[in-house]
Design a protein around this motif. Structure first.
Motif, mmCIF file in Angstrom:
data_model
loop_
_atom_site.group_PDB
_atom_site.id
_atom_site.type_symbol
_atom_site.label_atom_id
_atom_site.label_comp_id
_atom_site.label_asym_id
_atom_site.label_seq_id
_atom_site.Cartn_x
_atom_site.Cartn_y
_atom_site.Cartn_z
ATOM 1 N N SER A 217 -12.566 8.047 -5.971
ATOM 2 C CA SER A 217 -12.770 7.369 -4.688
ATOM 3 C C SER A 217 -11.661 6.385 -4.330
ATOM 4 O O SER A 217 -11.597 5.905 -3.204
ATOM 5 C CB SER A 217 -14.111 6.611 -4.714
ATOM 6 O OG SER A 217 -14.115 5.638 -5.750
ATOM 7 N N LYS A 218 -10.780 6.072 -5.279
ATOM 8 C CA LYS A 218 -9.730 5.097 -5.009
ATOM 9 C C LYS A 218 -8.368 5.624 -5.448
ATOM 10 O O LYS A 218 -8.245 6.292 -6.482
ATOM 11 C CB LYS A 218 -10.022 3.775 -5.723
ATOM 12 C CG LYS A 218 -11.192 3.006 -5.137
ATOM 13 C CD LYS A 218 -11.328 1.626 -5.777
ATOM 14 C CE LYS A 218 -12.452 0.836 -5.148
ATOM 15 N NZ LYS A 218 -12.574 -0.524 -5.731
ATOM 16 N N HIS A 219 -7.361 5.310 -4.639
ATOM 17 C CA HIS A 219 -5.994 5.734 -4.935
ATOM 18 C C HIS A 219 -5.060 4.559 -4.615
ATOM 19 O O HIS A 219 -4.304 4.605 -3.636
ATOM 20 C CB HIS A 219 -5.635 6.952 -4.077
ATOM 21 C CG HIS A 219 -4.495 7.755 -4.617
ATOM 22 N ND1 HIS A 219 -4.655 8.937 -5.286
ATOM 23 C CD2 HIS A 219 -3.165 7.522 -4.599
ATOM 24 C CE1 HIS A 219 -3.485 9.415 -5.648
ATOM 25 N NE2 HIS A 219 -2.554 8.574 -5.243
ATOM 26 N N PRO A 220 -5.111 3.500 -5.426
ATOM 27 C CA PRO A 220 -4.327 2.296 -5.130
ATOM 28 C C PRO A 220 -2.829 2.584 -5.058
ATOM 29 O O PRO A 220 -2.299 3.393 -5.819
ATOM 30 C CB PRO A 220 -4.645 1.368 -6.311
ATOM 31 C CG PRO A 220 -5.949 1.854 -6.831
ATOM 32 C CD PRO A 220 -5.908 3.343 -6.648
ATOM 33 N N PHE A 221 -2.139 1.909 -4.136
ATOM 34 C CA PHE A 221 -0.714 2.130 -3.955
ATOM 35 C C PHE A 221 -0.028 0.848 -3.478
ATOM 36 O O PHE A 221 -0.659 -0.065 -2.951
ATOM 37 C CB PHE A 221 -0.465 3.223 -2.909
ATOM 38 C CG PHE A 221 -0.876 2.805 -1.509
ATOM 39 C CD1 PHE A 221 0.007 2.133 -0.674
ATOM 40 C CD2 PHE A 221 -2.154 3.056 -1.045
ATOM 41 C CE1 PHE A 221 -0.376 1.739 0.607
ATOM 42 C CE2 PHE A 221 -2.554 2.661 0.229
ATOM 43 C CZ PHE A 221 -1.660 1.996 1.051
ATOM 44 N N LYS A 222 1.280 0.826 -3.685
ATOM 45 C CA LYS A 222 2.142 -0.184 -3.096
ATOM 46 C C LYS A 222 3.349 0.519 -2.508
ATOM 47 O O LYS A 222 3.891 1.457 -3.115
ATOM 48 C CB LYS A 222 2.594 -1.205 -4.135
ATOM 49 C CG LYS A 222 1.492 -2.138 -4.628
ATOM 50 C CD LYS A 222 2.051 -3.191 -5.589
ATOM 51 C CE LYS A 222 0.953 -4.152 -6.050
ATOM 52 N NZ LYS A 222 1.490 -5.179 -6.978
ATOM 53 N N ILE A 223 3.782 0.089 -1.327
ATOM 54 C CA ILE A 223 5.007 0.606 -0.725
ATOM 55 C C ILE A 223 6.074 -0.467 -0.874
ATOM 56 O O ILE A 223 5.929 -1.574 -0.358
ATOM 57 C CB ILE A 223 4.806 0.953 0.765
ATOM 58 C CG1 ILE A 223 3.685 1.986 0.936
ATOM 59 C CG2 ILE A 223 6.116 1.490 1.355
ATOM 60 C CD1 ILE A 223 3.371 2.317 2.382
ATOM 61 N N LEU A 224 7.143 -0.137 -1.620
ATOM 62 C CA LEU A 224 8.196 -1.100 -1.917
ATOM 63 C C LEU A 224 9.486 -0.716 -1.205
ATOM 64 O O LEU A 224 9.775 0.473 -1.013
ATOM 65 C CB LEU A 224 8.446 -1.147 -3.425
ATOM 66 C CG LEU A 224 7.219 -1.361 -4.312
ATOM 67 C CD1 LEU A 224 7.576 -1.140 -5.768
ATOM 68 C CD2 LEU A 224 6.660 -2.765 -4.108
ATOM 69 N N ASN A 225 10.272 -1.719 -0.810
ATOM 70 C CA ASN A 225 11.595 -1.429 -0.262
ATOM 71 C C ASN A 225 12.642 -1.547 -1.363
ATOM 72 O O ASN A 225 12.323 -1.848 -2.517
ATOM 73 C CB ASN A 225 11.913 -2.334 0.934
ATOM 74 C CG ASN A 225 12.066 -3.803 0.555
ATOM 75 O OD1 ASN A 225 12.158 -4.170 -0.622
ATOM 76 N ND2 ASN A 225 12.086 -4.668 1.569
ATOM 77 N N GLY A 226 13.886 -1.314 -1.009
ATOM 78 C CA GLY A 226 14.950 -1.284 -1.995
ATOM 79 C C GLY A 226 15.190 -2.591 -2.716
ATOM 80 O O GLY A 226 15.825 -2.605 -3.777
#
Length: 221
Positions: free
Chosen positions: A190-199
């Protein structure tokens, strides 16, 4: 936007019936594709033949099995048509079968017939090319030198130091604009934790589901 998305896991063949693969289902890519297509974006999804498929009828779907087929499909799309962004979520094998030794005889791995069973088999692997490293170049050849590239990095039970090392390495060789980071230990049905990081390693967005990921990716792109 015109967006190219990849998803699912590669199959790398030992012989015509045996292969090595990974656990990627392609679900994340399919849900991102459906979400962005529903918002009016022009989507091409290059998906593993065994992966979960997108549902939106407007999506152009191209299938692949091996890493070589995936690479060829991506290159063909990016160099022949201007894409504004690439979301590269396919799970590409780091190593592929190179040679197989059975009964003292060594042959080239691949779809070259079925090997005899019953004896000991030794498979030698070679590193596979990093598709992510060519995405900017191919997009530029297709007329979009400023296309945004998003790559994915999955770890398993990594601590902060390991996570930072893995993400930094991916940025270094791929020159991606953004990296979506997940750790397998945090993913549940039920969960798919994520982070979007830049360079620069700055977290641009985070969330806990694929629906949120699609929304945040649209925002950063």
């Amino acid at each position: 936007m015109k967006i190219l998305i990849t998803g699912g896991g590669c199959r790398e063949y030992i012989d015509s019936v045996r292969f090595v693969t990974n656990s990627s289902s392609g679900r994340t890519s399919a849900q991102i594709a459906d979400s962005l297509a529903a918002k009016g974006h022009e989507i091409t999804l290059i998906a593993a033949s065994s992966a979960i498929k997108a549902k939106e009828s407007s999506i152009n779907t191209i299938l692949f099995e091996t890493g070589a087929e995936l690479s060829e499909a991506i290159k063909a799309e990016l160099t022949s048509s201007p894409y504004d962004a690439v979301i590269h979520a396919a799970a590409v094998s780091d190593y592929v079968p190179d040679t197989v030794t059975v009964g003292g005889e060594t042959i080239k791995a691949g779809k070259n017939g079925k090997l005899h069973s019953g004896g000991e088999m030794t498979v030698t692997f070679r590193p596979s090319p990093k598709i992510a490293d060519s995405l900017h170049q191919w997009a530029a050849e297709g007329g979009r030198a400023n296309a945004k590239v998003v790559c994915f990095k999955l770890t398993s039970g990594a601590d902060e130091t390991e996570k930072n090392r893995a993400v930094t390495s991916l940025f270094s060789h791929s020159k991606a604009d953004f990296v979506v980071y997940n750790d397998l230990s945090q993913i549940t049905p039920s969960k798919h934790p994520f982070k979007i990081l830049n360079g620069k390693g700055v977290c641009m967005a985070e969330g806990a589901t694929n629906a949120e990921l699609a929304e945040k990716l649209e925002e950063v792109l």
